[in-house]
Design a protein around this motif. Structure first.
Motif, short mmCIF file in Angstrom:
data_model
loop_
_atom_site.label_atom_id
_atom_site.label_comp_id
_atom_site.label_asym_id
_atom_site.label_seq_id
_atom_site.Cartn_x
_atom_site.Cartn_y
_atom_site.Cartn_z
N ARG A 84 9.03 -27.02 51.99
CA ARG A 84 8.96 -28.48 52.08
C ARG A 84 8.40 -29.08 50.78
O ARG A 84 8.89 -30.09 50.30
CB ARG A 84 8.10 -28.90 53.28
N GLU A 85 7.35 -28.43 50.24
CA GLU A 85 6.77 -28.92 48.99
C GLU A 85 7.76 -28.80 47.84
O GLU A 85 7.90 -29.71 47.02
CB GLU A 85 5.49 -28.15 48.67
N SER A 86 8.46 -27.67 47.78
CA SER A 86 9.44 -27.44 46.73
C SER A 86 10.59 -28.43 46.83
O SER A 86 11.05 -29.00 45.83
CB SER A 86 9.96 -26.01 46.81
N ASP A 87 11.08 -28.67 48.06
CA ASP A 87 12.16 -29.63 48.26
C ASP A 87 11.73 -31.04 47.88
O ASP A 87 12.49 -31.81 47.29
CB ASP A 87 12.62 -29.62 49.72
N THR B 272 5.53 -18.77 57.88
CA THR B 272 4.93 -20.10 57.98
C THR B 272 4.62 -20.66 56.60
O THR B 272 4.90 -21.83 56.31
CB THR B 272 3.65 -20.05 58.83
N ILE B 273 4.02 -19.82 55.74
CA ILE B 273 3.71 -20.26 54.38
C ILE B 273 5.01 -20.63 53.66
O ILE B 273 5.09 -21.65 52.97
CB ILE B 273 2.98 -19.15 53.59
N GLY B 274 6.03 -19.79 53.84
CA GLY B 274 7.32 -20.05 53.19
C GLY B 274 7.91 -21.39 53.60
O GLY B 274 8.42 -22.14 52.76
N GLU B 275 7.82 -21.72 54.91
CA GLU B 275 8.34 -22.99 55.40
C GLU B 275 7.56 -24.16 54.81
O GLU B 275 8.14 -25.18 54.41
CB GLU B 275 8.27 -23.02 56.93
N ASN B 276 6.23 -24.01 54.76
CA ASN B 276 5.40 -25.09 54.21
C ASN B 276 5.70 -25.32 52.73
O ASN B 276 5.84 -26.46 52.28
CB ASN B 276 3.92 -24.75 54.40
N ASP C 12 3.78 -14.73 47.36
CA ASP C 12 3.31 -13.44 46.83
C ASP C 12 2.19 -12.87 47.72
O ASP C 12 1.65 -13.55 48.60
CB ASP C 12 2.84 -13.58 45.38
N GLN C 13 1.82 -11.63 47.43
CA GLN C 13 0.81 -10.94 48.24
C GLN C 13 -0.54 -11.62 48.13
O GLN C 13 -1.30 -11.67 49.10
CB GLN C 13 0.71 -9.47 47.80
N LYS C 14 -0.84 -12.15 46.96
CA LYS C 14 -2.13 -12.83 46.75
C LYS C 14 -2.28 -14.00 47.73
O LYS C 14 -3.33 -14.18 48.35
CB LYS C 14 -2.23 -13.33 45.31
N THR C 15 -1.22 -14.80 47.87
CA THR C 15 -1.26 -15.96 48.78
C THR C 15 -1.40 -15.51 50.23
O THR C 15 -2.16 -16.11 51.00
CB THR C 15 0.02 -16.81 48.61
N ILE C 16 -0.69 -14.44 50.59
CA ILE C 16 -0.80 -13.91 51.96
C ILE C 16 -2.21 -13.43 52.23
O ILE C 16 -2.81 -13.73 53.27
CB ILE C 16 0.22 -12.77 52.18
#
Length: 448
Positions: free
Chosen positions: A289-292, A282-286, A138-142
């Protein structure tokens, strides 16, 4: 030689091995002759030592070694030939072994306690439903990530008076106790909001007295300030005094090409839109991994809870104590045995799935994994291009190090990844998209 299995039940048994003199004596005699040929004993020429002298000096140790060697091989062969699915290693009856008279006996009987696992059914189909929580960036995390990067790569200066985003450095001591730390560090913006005013507007040389539990509700922050472990920090209470020696302030970096290059490498992005897009990627990839990883926990939970496997608890406890060199005690078993059983059940399920579906890992796959690991640790694909053909030799050397443990570590990692991939492809994964904060809350509430 006679080998028999006395099954106490489906998961526990006793293997008995009876040896007669004819089973071991020919090999013992051959070893005695070999000793005689090689022995260097005072008073005899090398190679001319009488076998009688060898028997007197080394006969018992040769006999014991030969019988132990014979037992090891015959026990292993019997287990393989009878397709016994054993857990751990066979446990010898040491009390019975101590009664052996090696000087007199010609016939011997040995006993080995074994633990076994019965065949068990498991469900691997679309009927199996497991929840997954893919994270939406989300925008907050970005915004928080951009702010953090600007601060991390910003310019540091040292003002005379502190403000809300400053860092304070100096010695810390307990007001009414013996605890002290020569140099501590407090980030004002990490302090509880209602307590921050004590740390704003202070100058070098000022002493700030505060209640540590009111200032830090997060045990990890409290531990960092005190310089102790989170467990030790829990016991620390009361008031402390920080004497301010240094105040640091970071002026956030500007969103320009200099920052882009420092974060992602030269010319990776060239404008603000590309920078934000790269951050989101980059955040999405990280977080993927956590979600998987969290999904794998849910898969494990499902199969452990829904697969019935009978385990020989008494044998496993005895084997764990016997093989741990004193590290596993009854107290340790009381605390950790259920967690051990859970891990064992999950391993048994994964191994059955791998065997039933012929999931294997080849040596070339392990070598490729090692090369990827080396490349990621030493500068990416540019590094790989510089090495050229030498990368294969470096990977092989890495896999051979630690007596082959590096190879087995990557082999097991690849095998586990393949098994979990196969499971995910054959069950129903129900997705529920969540924000970062929602994901963190779900993880915190998840209990094994």
């Amino acid at each position: 030689m006679e080998i028999t299995l006395d099954k106490k039940n489906n998961t526990e048994g006793l293997i008995k091995i009876k040896l007669t003199e004819g089973d071991y004596q020919p090999n013992v005699e051959e070893k005695v002759k070999d000793y005689a040929r090689k022995a260097n004993i005072k008073g005899f020429r090398q190679g001319k030592v009488p076998t009688g002298v060898i028997r007197k000096m080394f006969g018992k140790s040769i006999l014991v070694d030969e019988i132990n060697h014979l037992l090891s091989h015959k026990l292993s062969d019997y287990i393989k030939e009878n397709n016994l699915k054993i857990l751990g290693e066979p446990l010898p009856n040491t009390e019975k072994a101590l009664t052996i008279d090696w000087d007199v006996q010609k016939n011997f009987e040995f006993e080995y306690q074994i633990g076994m696992v019965d065949d068990f059914p498991y469900e691997l189909s679309s009927k199996v439903k497991v929840q997954s929580y893919p994270i939406e960036v989300d925008q907050k995390t970005i915004d928080e990530t951009v702010s953090d990067l600007k601060k991390r790569f910003g310019k540091v200066n040292y003002p005379e008076t502190s403000e809300a985003d400053d860092n304070l450095f100096g010695p810390l001591k307990e007001t009414d106790g013996d605890f002290s730390r020569e140099q501590s560090f407090i980030a004002v913006d990490k302090i509880e909001k209602k307590e921050q005013k004590k740390f704003i507007g202070v100058k070098k040389g000022d002493a700030i007295e505060f209640d540590i539990d009111k200032v830090f509700s997060d045990e990890n922050l409290k531990a960092q300030v005190l310089g102790v472990s989170p467990e030790e920090a829990k016991a620390k209470k009361g008031k402390y005094i920080l004497t301010v020696e240094t105040i640091s302030r970071t002026e956030p970096a500007e969103l320009n090409i200099e920052l882009f290059d420092r974060v992602f490498g030269k010319d990776a992005v060239t404008d603000e839109a590309g920078f934000i897009a790269k951050i989101k990627e980059t955040i999405g990839e990280n977080y993927k991994r956590e979600s998987d990883h969290f999904l794998e926990h849910h898969i494990e939970d499902h199969f452990v809870a829904n697969t019935s496997i009978n385990l020989p608890d008494d044998f496993l406890k005895a084997w764990l104590k016997s093989s741990s060199q004193g590290q596993v005690t009854d107290e340790v078993l009381g605390q950790e045995f259920e967690a051990y059983k859970r891990g064992l059940k999950w391993d048994l399920v994964k191994n059955r799935i791998a065997d039933d579906n012929k999931i294997t890992v080849e040596a070339d796959e392990v070598r490729a994994k090692a090369k990827d690991l080396i490349i990621s640790q030493f500068g990416g694909h540019a590094f790989a291009e510089q090495l050229g053909d030498k990368l294969d030799a470096i990977a092989d050397n890495y896999l051979q190090n630690e007596n082959g443990q590096n190879f087995m570590k990557l082999y097991n990692q690849l095998r586990s990844e393949k098994i979990l991939k196969y499971i995910r492809e054959h069950i129903t994964v129900q997705e529920k998209k969540v924000t970062v904060d929602e994901f963190k809350k779900i993880v915190e509430e998840h209990k094994h």
